[in-house]
Design an enzyme around this catalytic site. Structure first.
Site, PDB file in Angstrom:
ATOM      1  N   HIS A   1       0.840  -1.207   0.000  1.00  0.00           N
ATOM      2  CA  HIS A   1       0.000   0.000   0.000  1.00  0.00           C
ATOM      3  C   HIS A   1       0.879   1.264   0.000  1.00  0.00           C
ATOM      4  O   HIS A   1       0.613   2.215  -0.732  1.00  0.00           O
ATOM      5  CB  HIS A   1      -0.895   0.040   1.246  1.00  0.00           C
ATOM      6  CG  HIS A   1      -1.934  -1.042   1.301  1.00  0.00           C
ATOM      7  ND1 HIS A   1      -2.129  -1.833   2.410  1.00  0.00           N
ATOM      8  CD2 HIS A   1      -2.837  -1.462   0.386  1.00  0.00           C
ATOM      9  CE1 HIS A   1      -3.114  -2.681   2.181  1.00  0.00           C
ATOM     10  NE2 HIS A   1      -3.563  -2.480   0.964  1.00  0.00           N
TER      11      HIS A   1
ATOM     12  N   ARG B   1      -2.662  -6.132  -8.364  1.00  0.00           N
ATOM     13  CA  ARG B   1      -1.647  -7.172  -8.166  1.00  0.00           C
ATOM     14  C   ARG B   1      -1.796  -8.327  -9.123  1.00  0.00           C
ATOM     15  O   ARG B   1      -0.839  -8.996  -9.452  1.00  0.00           O
ATOM     16  CB  ARG B   1      -1.750  -7.751  -6.738  1.00  0.00           C
ATOM     17  CG  ARG B   1      -1.248  -6.837  -5.666  1.00  0.00           C
ATOM     18  CD  ARG B   1      -1.736  -7.272  -4.319  1.00  0.00           C
ATOM     19  NE  ARG B   1      -3.184  -7.114  -4.235  1.00  0.00           N
ATOM     20  CZ  ARG B   1      -3.910  -7.317  -3.154  1.00  0.00           C
ATOM     21  NH1 ARG B   1      -3.334  -7.718  -2.045  1.00  0.00           N
ATOM     22  NH2 ARG B   1      -5.203  -7.130  -3.180  1.00  0.00           N
TER      23      ARG B   1
ATOM     24  N   SER C   1      -3.195  -7.808   2.825  1.00  0.00           N
ATOM     25  CA  SER C   1      -3.528  -7.607   4.238  1.00  0.00           C
ATOM     26  C   SER C   1      -4.027  -8.912   4.854  1.00  0.00           C
ATOM     27  O   SER C   1      -3.729  -9.211   6.009  1.00  0.00           O
ATOM     28  CB  SER C   1      -4.610  -6.534   4.381  1.00  0.00           C
ATOM     29  OG  SER C   1      -4.138  -5.292   3.927  1.00  0.00           O
TER      30      SER C   1
HETATM   31  P1  ADP Z   1     -10.030  -3.173  -0.468  1.00  0.00           P
HETATM   32  O1  ADP Z   1     -10.820  -3.684   0.680  1.00  0.00           O
HETATM   33  O2  ADP Z   1     -10.596  -1.917  -1.066  1.00  0.00           O
HETATM   34  O3  ADP Z   1      -9.650  -4.194  -1.518  1.00  0.00           O
HETATM   35  P2  ADP Z   1      -7.255  -3.233   0.433  1.00  0.00           P
HETATM   36  O4  ADP Z   1      -6.792  -2.598   1.673  1.00  0.00           O
HETATM   37  O5  ADP Z   1      -7.193  -4.709   0.363  1.00  0.00           O
HETATM   38  O6  ADP Z   1      -8.709  -2.659   0.229  1.00  0.00           O
HETATM   39  O7  ADP Z   1      -6.472  -2.650  -0.815  1.00  0.00           O
HETATM   40  C1  ADP Z   1      -6.521  -1.298  -1.159  1.00  0.00           C
HETATM   41  C2  ADP Z   1      -5.871  -1.106  -2.524  1.00  0.00           C
HETATM   42  O8  ADP Z   1      -4.477  -1.425  -2.458  1.00  0.00           O
HETATM   43  C3  ADP Z   1      -6.441  -1.988  -3.628  1.00  0.00           C
HETATM   44  O9  ADP Z   1      -6.428  -1.264  -4.843  1.00  0.00           O
HETATM   45  C4  ADP Z   1      -5.466  -3.133  -3.686  1.00  0.00           C
HETATM   46  O10 ADP Z   1      -5.456  -3.754  -4.961  1.00  0.00           O
HETATM   47  C5  ADP Z   1      -4.166  -2.392  -3.426  1.00  0.00           C
HETATM   48  N1  ADP Z   1      -3.117  -3.258  -2.882  1.00  0.00           N
HETATM   49  C6  ADP Z   1      -3.224  -4.112  -1.846  1.00  0.00           C
HETATM   50  N2  ADP Z   1      -2.063  -4.743  -1.612  1.00  0.00           N
HETATM   51  C7  ADP Z   1      -1.188  -4.285  -2.553  1.00  0.00           C
HETATM   52  C8  ADP Z   1       0.181  -4.569  -2.877  1.00  0.00           C
HETATM   53  N3  ADP Z   1       0.876  -5.482  -2.187  1.00  0.00           N
HETATM   54  N4  ADP Z   1       0.742  -3.900  -3.905  1.00  0.00           N
HETATM   55  C9  ADP Z   1       0.025  -3.001  -4.616  1.00  0.00           C
HETATM   56  N5  ADP Z   1      -1.272  -2.687  -4.380  1.00  0.00           N
HETATM   57  C10 ADP Z   1      -1.872  -3.320  -3.362  1.00  0.00           C
END
Ligand code: ADP
Length: 145
Positions: free
Chosen positions: A17, A90, A127
């Site tokens: 993130h 991803r 996460s």
């Molecule tokens: P949501 O519940 O909206 O999916 P997340 O917290 O899981 O929220 O993810 C928020 C954003 O960050 C999403 O666009 C997700 O694809 C992106 N994201 C999550 N992990 C990674 C990572 N390791 N690298 C790049 N982007 C990520």
């Protein structure tokens, strides 16, 4: 002033993130990290605790704002004066979900979605995996900024 919302559950906020925020800052004047509630995901920590943790990561970065929200992302974007939605992709799985969200957001709001392909160093980090490791008492500090 170009403002982007970076919405997510961030439970927890990982180095993947943080990488999206840093890269987003090269594209936008202001990045608003918006911690929301996702009904499909198990909640581990209080939203306000997550906001505080992310604020600490970007404490020296005035162009990053961190907020909690409980309504639709398009409504939050309007409040924040943001015309862009930033998301990380991803995998094909992320892509399909994002494509549907992009279509809905375009229908109900006037938001341009901007997708950054995950850095290969972080693309495997989610996460949910970090939560699982933590639940078994494993050290997760390498995954957190
Ligand atoms: P949501 O519940 O909206 O999916 P997340 O917290 O899981 O929220 O993810 C928020 C954003 O960050 C999403 O666009 C997700 O694809 C992106 N994201 C999550 N992990 C990674 C990572 N390791 N690298 C790049 N982007 C990520």
């Amino acid at each position: 002033m170009r403002t982007a919302i970076f919405p997510g559950s961030f439970d927890p906020f990982t180095i993947g993130h943080a990488d999206i925020v840093r890269r987003g800052m090269q594209l936008f004047d202001c990045v608003v990290v918006a911690v929301g509630y996702n009904a499909q995901k198990a909640v581990r920590t209080d939203i306000e605790d997550r906001v505080a943790a992310i604020q600490r990561v970007f404490a020296s970065e005035p162009r990053v704002k961190v907020v909690a929200y409980h309504d639709l992302t398009v409504d939050l974007a309007q409040r924040e004066g943001a015309s862009f939605l930033l998301r990380g992709v991803r995998s094909v799985k992320d892509f399909e979900y994002e494509r549907d969200m992009a279509a809905v957001n375009a229908e109900i709001g006037k938001l341009e979605m901007v997708f950054l392909i995950a850095d290969p160093r972080y693309a495997h980090i989610s996460s949910s995996v970090v939560r699982e490791l933590a639940s078994y008492g494993r050290d997760i500090t390498n995954y957190l900024p």
